[in-house]
Design a protein around this motif. Structure first.
Motif, mmCIF file in Angstrom:
data_model
loop_
_atom_site.group_PDB
_atom_site.id
_atom_site.type_symbol
_atom_site.label_atom_id
_atom_site.label_comp_id
_atom_site.label_asym_id
_atom_site.label_seq_id
_atom_site.Cartn_x
_atom_site.Cartn_y
_atom_site.Cartn_z
ATOM 1 N N ILE A 293 1.283 63.312 56.816
ATOM 2 C CA ILE A 293 1.707 63.502 58.211
ATOM 3 C C ILE A 293 0.562 63.875 59.144
ATOM 4 C CG2 ILE A 293 4.031 64.204 57.508
ATOM 5 C CD1 ILE A 293 3.143 67.103 58.442
ATOM 6 N N GLY A 294 -0.624 64.216 58.626
ATOM 7 C CA GLY A 294 -1.681 64.728 59.491
ATOM 8 C C GLY A 294 -2.879 63.811 59.581
ATOM 9 N N ALA A 295 -3.844 64.199 60.425
ATOM 10 C CA ALA A 295 -5.106 63.480 60.635
ATOM 11 C C ALA A 295 -4.885 62.125 61.288
ATOM 12 C CB ALA A 295 -5.888 63.339 59.335
ATOM 13 N N TYR A 296 -3.898 62.044 62.149
ATOM 14 C CA TYR A 296 -3.602 60.810 62.885
ATOM 15 C C TYR A 296 -4.235 60.863 64.277
ATOM 16 C CZ TYR A 296 -0.203 64.156 64.676
ATOM 17 O OH TYR A 296 0.376 65.284 65.190
ATOM 18 N N ASP A 297 -4.300 59.718 64.898
ATOM 19 C CA ASP A 297 -4.745 59.629 66.290
ATOM 20 C C ASP A 297 -4.411 58.229 66.781
ATOM 21 O OD1 ASP A 297 -6.801 61.272 68.268
ATOM 22 O OD2 ASP A 297 -6.902 59.107 68.592
ATOM 23 N N ARG A 298 -4.180 58.094 68.073
ATOM 24 C CA ARG A 298 -3.901 56.761 68.613
ATOM 25 C C ARG A 298 -5.126 55.857 68.564
ATOM 26 N NH1 ARG A 298 -4.056 60.500 72.761
ATOM 27 N NH2 ARG A 298 -5.420 60.036 74.550
ATOM 28 N N ALA A 299 -6.302 56.422 68.237
ATOM 29 C CA ALA A 299 -7.497 55.592 68.070
ATOM 30 C C ALA A 299 -7.542 54.938 66.695
ATOM 31 C CB ALA A 299 -8.763 56.427 68.291
ATOM 32 N N TRP A 300 -6.752 55.421 65.728
ATOM 33 C CA TRP A 300 -6.711 54.782 64.399
ATOM 34 C C TRP A 300 -5.261 54.700 63.909
ATOM 35 C CZ3 TRP A 300 -9.811 59.183 65.281
ATOM 36 C CH2 TRP A 300 -9.314 60.409 64.825
ATOM 37 N N PRO A 301 -4.386 54.044 64.646
ATOM 38 C CA PRO A 301 -2.953 54.048 64.311
ATOM 39 C C PRO A 301 -2.585 53.219 63.092
ATOM 40 C CG PRO A 301 -3.371 52.545 66.134
ATOM 41 C CD PRO A 301 -4.666 53.272 65.877
ATOM 42 N N ALA A 302 -3.448 52.314 62.663
ATOM 43 C CA ALA A 302 -3.090 51.419 61.558
ATOM 44 C C ALA A 302 -3.320 52.027 60.195
ATOM 45 C CB ALA A 302 -3.872 50.107 61.677
ATOM 46 N N ILE A 303 -4.082 53.129 60.118
ATOM 47 C CA ILE A 303 -4.482 53.613 58.791
ATOM 48 C C ILE A 303 -4.006 55.038 58.482
ATOM 49 C CG2 ILE A 303 -6.389 52.032 58.434
ATOM 50 C CD1 ILE A 303 -7.292 55.456 59.566
ATOM 51 N N HIS A 304 -3.399 55.734 59.455
ATOM 52 C CA HIS A 304 -2.728 57.004 59.209
ATOM 53 C C HIS A 304 -1.417 57.002 59.989
ATOM 54 C CE1 HIS A 304 -6.165 59.964 57.868
ATOM 55 N NE2 HIS A 304 -5.884 59.048 56.971
ATOM 56 N N MET A 305 -0.369 57.532 59.391
ATOM 57 C CA MET A 305 0.919 57.579 60.073
ATOM 58 C C MET A 305 1.024 58.776 61.001
ATOM 59 S SD MET A 305 3.790 56.461 57.264
ATOM 60 C CE MET A 305 3.165 57.483 55.916
ATOM 61 N N PHE A 306 1.703 58.563 62.133
ATOM 62 C CA PHE A 306 2.171 59.668 62.947
ATOM 63 C C PHE A 306 3.385 60.286 62.247
ATOM 64 C CE2 PHE A 306 -0.088 56.905 65.842
ATOM 65 C CZ PHE A 306 -0.789 57.795 66.649
ATOM 66 N N PRO A 307 3.700 61.543 62.526
ATOM 67 C CA PRO A 307 4.819 62.176 61.816
ATOM 68 C C PRO A 307 6.139 61.410 61.951
ATOM 69 C CG PRO A 307 3.501 63.828 62.939
ATOM 70 C CD PRO A 307 2.973 62.502 63.383
ATOM 71 N N GLU A 308 6.402 60.870 63.129
ATOM 72 C CA GLU A 308 7.641 60.116 63.314
ATOM 73 C C GLU A 308 7.661 58.855 62.446
ATOM 74 O OE1 GLU A 308 6.691 62.661 66.767
ATOM 75 O OE2 GLU A 308 5.568 61.101 65.703
ATOM 76 N N GLU A 309 6.500 58.229 62.280
ATOM 77 C CA GLU A 309 6.419 57.064 61.401
ATOM 78 C C GLU A 309 6.625 57.467 59.945
ATOM 79 O OE1 GLU A 309 3.417 53.965 63.602
ATOM 80 O OE2 GLU A 309 2.522 55.742 62.666
ATOM 81 N N ALA A 310 6.145 58.641 59.576
ATOM 82 C CA ALA A 310 6.349 59.104 58.208
ATOM 83 C C ALA A 310 7.836 59.278 57.908
ATOM 84 C CB ALA A 310 5.598 60.412 57.978
ATOM 85 N N VAL A 311 8.601 59.732 58.884
ATOM 86 C CA VAL A 311 10.049 59.838 58.697
ATOM 87 C C VAL A 311 10.658 58.448 58.523
ATOM 88 C CG1 VAL A 311 12.224 60.531 59.781
ATOM 89 C CG2 VAL A 311 10.232 62.049 59.889
ATOM 90 N N SER A 312 10.213 57.492 59.327
ATOM 91 C CA SER A 312 10.701 56.116 59.171
ATOM 92 C C SER A 312 10.356 55.573 57.791
ATOM 93 C CB SER A 312 10.098 55.213 60.258
ATOM 94 O OG SER A 312 10.563 55.577 61.536
ATOM 95 N N ALA A 313 9.130 55.840 57.322
ATOM 96 C CA ALA A 313 8.728 55.374 55.997
ATOM 97 C C ALA A 313 9.591 56.014 54.917
ATOM 98 C CB ALA A 313 7.257 55.694 55.757
ATOM 99 N N HIS A 314 9.871 57.306 55.059
ATOM 100 C CA HIS A 314 10.728 58.009 54.096
ATOM 101 C C HIS A 314 12.103 57.350 54.017
ATOM 102 C CE1 HIS A 314 12.696 61.532 52.186
ATOM 103 N NE2 HIS A 314 13.654 61.336 53.079
ATOM 104 N N LEU A 315 12.657 56.986 55.153
ATOM 105 C CA LEU A 315 13.965 56.329 55.166
ATOM 106 C C LEU A 315 13.867 54.928 54.579
ATOM 107 C CD1 LEU A 315 15.190 57.563 58.659
ATOM 108 C CD2 LEU A 315 16.014 58.313 56.415
#
Length: 386
Positions: A293-315
């Motif tokens: 869930i951490g170490a994300y940024d809009r400058a590297w969105p393809a290689i780390h998930m934002f927390p909301e994306e992690a929830v989507s991935a979990h589902l």
């Protein structure tokens, strides 16, 4: 006035002191860098290189994601990442000590046992059906090729390496320094007898660090290995690799740990991608997911998930309990220290996802997880008046 001879002596002494200071500085740099070449790891050669070349993920000399990805996006107008790093107003460190717990002895194992002990960042212990699987162990003070420079821990490990129980397998998701640490690997090689399960190519690093060949198991995506009643499978992720200037010379992966009755998924590092739904369909549902869930940024969105994306991935994965990892321990991005878990908690409540947010060292019993109590919010508040 001082005599000319005295002034000449002063100049000579000053020159000698400057030379000595210069030599000391060079010696200090050499000392700081003494372990760097070894920590960089090995390179693909011989049979290992031949096997990598046969992988569907390997072409033109490097490994690739399934979809074309960029590690960094183009700079946003008016945004200067270096300026943010040096002068940004984000609170990227905790304002108070991170609370650490020392887990009690594991409860008696059984055919339905499933617990997770999070040690900080991505390091965790999976206790499943009487077996123990250690994930991405990093116990060093810095995640760096040097012990003198690089991102430094924001909290101590909650237990010492020699206090870990005997484990049945050690999983590595990829070769970045915050997931694969030379000193930790060498200590585990001495103290444990478990095999290291790693993505293709990562075995070259372990070879260089003295891990016996019979303890190295390298897997491509969708390949599995059986360890004492557990089926452990390397699955896809969307990330990159590299410990020096060379990129993508080793593969990266997520992991499925399956017993006779229980299943666990670990993301490693990854951007959000359609592979999660495929993994969920093939290997799910999962009793628990360990999600970056951490170490994300809009400058590297393809290689780390934002927390909301992690929830989507979990589902997508058809996960049961969500346990967040890859936060709190190292300062690797520009967001506030507590932002990942604040955003995660809000999204989990909005989407009715079961969540546990353990303190480092706290055991989560998956069938009876501790309630989320917001412990990190008091830690995040500044106590120095700043």
């Amino acid at each position: 006035m001082r005599a000319p001879a005295d002034r000449a002596l002063d100049r000579a002494l000053g020159g000698r002191l400057r030379r000595m200071a210069g030599l000391a500085a060079v010696a200090g740099l050499a000392w700081a860098a003494r372990d760097v070449p070894a920590a960089m790891g090995g390179r693909l050669t011989g049979a290992r290189a031949e096997r990598a070349a046969r992988s569907p993920q390997f072409r033109d000399g490097t490994f690739h994601n399934r979809a074309q990805t960029r590690t960094m996006t183009s700079a946003e107008p008016g945004r200067n990442l270096l300026w943010e790093l040096l002068f940004g107003k984000q609170r990227r460190r905790p304002g108070a000590p991170v609370p650490l717990l020392r887990p009690d002895a594991a409860p008696a194992g059984g055919e339905r046992e499933l617990n997770v002990v999070w040690y900080g960042h991505a390091s965790a212990l999976i206790e499943i059906e009487g077996h123990r699987v250690l994930v991405d162990p990093v116990w060093s003070d810095r995640c760096s090729p040097s012990g003198a420079v690089g991102p430094k821990r924001l909290h101590e490990p909650p237990v010492r390496l020699d206090d870990l129980p005997a484990v049945d397998a050690i999983l590595i998701s990829h070769d970045h320094y915050d997931h694969l640490d030379m000193v930790t690997v060498q200590e585990l090689t001495r103290r444990q007898s478990a095999p290291f399960l790693v993505p293709l190519g990562v075995g070259a690093h372990l070879d260089r660090w003295g891990v016996p060949a019979e303890r190295i198991v390298e897997l491509d995506w969708s390949e599995g290995h059986r360890v004492r009643g557990l089926e452990i499978t390397a699955t896809a992720a969307q990330h990159f690799s590299g410990r020096g200037l060379r990129r993508d010379g080793t593969l990266w992966s997520s992991w499925v740990v399956a017993g006779a009755h229980r299943k666990v998924f670990y993301t490693g590092d990854s951007g959000y991608f359609d592979g999660y739904a495929e993994i969920g369909a093939e290997h799910g549902p999962f009793d628990v997911t360990l999600m970056q869930i951490g170490a994300y940024d809009r400058a590297w969105p393809a290689i780390h998930m934002f927390p909301e994306e992690a929830v989507s991935a979990h589902l997508d994965l058809r996960g049961g309990l969500f346990v967040p990892v890859h936060w709190a321990t190292f300062n690797l991005a520009l967001h506030d220290w507590s932002e990942p878990v604040d955003r995660l908690w809000a999204e989990a409540k909005a989407r009715d996802v079961r969540l546990a947010v353990p303190r480092p060292g706290e055991r989560v019993v998956v069938d009876d997880p501790p309630p989320v109590d917001g412990w990190w919010q008091a830690v995040a508040c500044r106590t120095d008046g700043g």
